[in-house]
Design a protein around this motif. Structure first.
Motif: not given
Length: 247
Positions: A119-137
């Motif tokens: 893809t010519g170095g396109l950013s690879t999407p990573v899994h992260t928690l959405a804003s407002g979602v804590g670790y425990f959630q």
């Protein structure tokens, strides 16, 4: 109750194990390539978040269904959480599970590095928690989503009494993956798979929240395997010897 079989290092040299590892690498590679590739395509081509989510969910559902079917030699795990769930159910030895986990992580990494190049170095999407979602959630999200995935695997593929759904397991498992992404994607990312999260994190160098995608899926997968094997499977035959145990 099934007992966890330890296995032996001699398994690594057995032709059936080597063949299974090759197939597991290929199917996991293709699963991650299509899954991550669909997320990259959605980021590039789709302006609407809802359409992009649906696009990614459908792509994952299709590729999971096909790769499980294509990976019948290895069992088509594609996922360390699936392997752990089957280990807790006595369907694969601990030693072979370790080999599968290494295989899956290597395949995911290779797929993501290749995608970055193609893809010519396109950013690879990573899994992260959405804003407002804590670790425990986030962990609870991943536990529930992965539990549903493994429960489906057991009910439609592993359980010897599948009845009228015999043969439909891979398709139904793909459906539940797609549904889970639609439900949990906007909140936890709906990984359900440590390998699926590992490759993008490695390539991008972004390990934000990454540990969540190990803790949640492994707990959910392990619980589903243990509970289904303990309470729902009724076997009328002698269990497979642990040296050969896998689905």
């Amino acid at each position: 109750m099934a007992k966890i079989a330890l296995g032996s290092h001699r398994e690594a040299t057995q032709p059936d194990c080597i063949k299974a590892l090759v197939v597991e690498f290929i199917t996991t590679f293709l699963f991650v390539f299509v899954g991550v590739g669909s997320a990259m395509a959605a980021d590039k081509l789709v302006g609407n978040a809802l359409v992009g989510l649906f696009f990614v969910a459908v792509a994952h559902a299709f590729v999971v269904a096909v790769m499980i079917s294509a990976g019948h030699i290895s069992g088509g795990h594609l996922n360390p959480a699936v392997t752990l769930g089957l280990l807790f159910g006595g369907h694969i030895t601990f030693f072979r599970s370790i080999l599968y986990w290494i295989d899956q992580l290597l395949a995911s990494s290779a797929a993501c590095f290749l995608l970055s190049y193609l893809t010519g170095g396109l950013s690879t999407p990573v899994h992260t928690l959405a804003s407002g979602v804590g670790y425990f959630q986030g962990i609870i999200w991943e536990i529930i989503l992965t539990f549903s995935l493994l429960f489906t695997v057991y009910a439609t593929i592993v359980d010897p009494k599948k009845g009228s759904i015999d043969g439909l397991g891979p398709l139904l498992t793909g459906f539940v993956v797609g549904a889970n992404i639609l439900a949990g994607g906007p909140f936890s990312g709906a990984s359900m798979n440590p390998a699926r999260s590992f490759g993008p994190a490695l390539v991008s160098g972004d390990w934000t929240d990454h540990w969540v995608y190990w803790v949640g899926p492994l707990i959910g997968g392990g619980l589903a395997g243990f509970i289904y094997e303990q309470f729902f499977i009724v076997r009328s035959h002698v269990p497979i010897p642990y040296e050969e145990a896998r689905f």
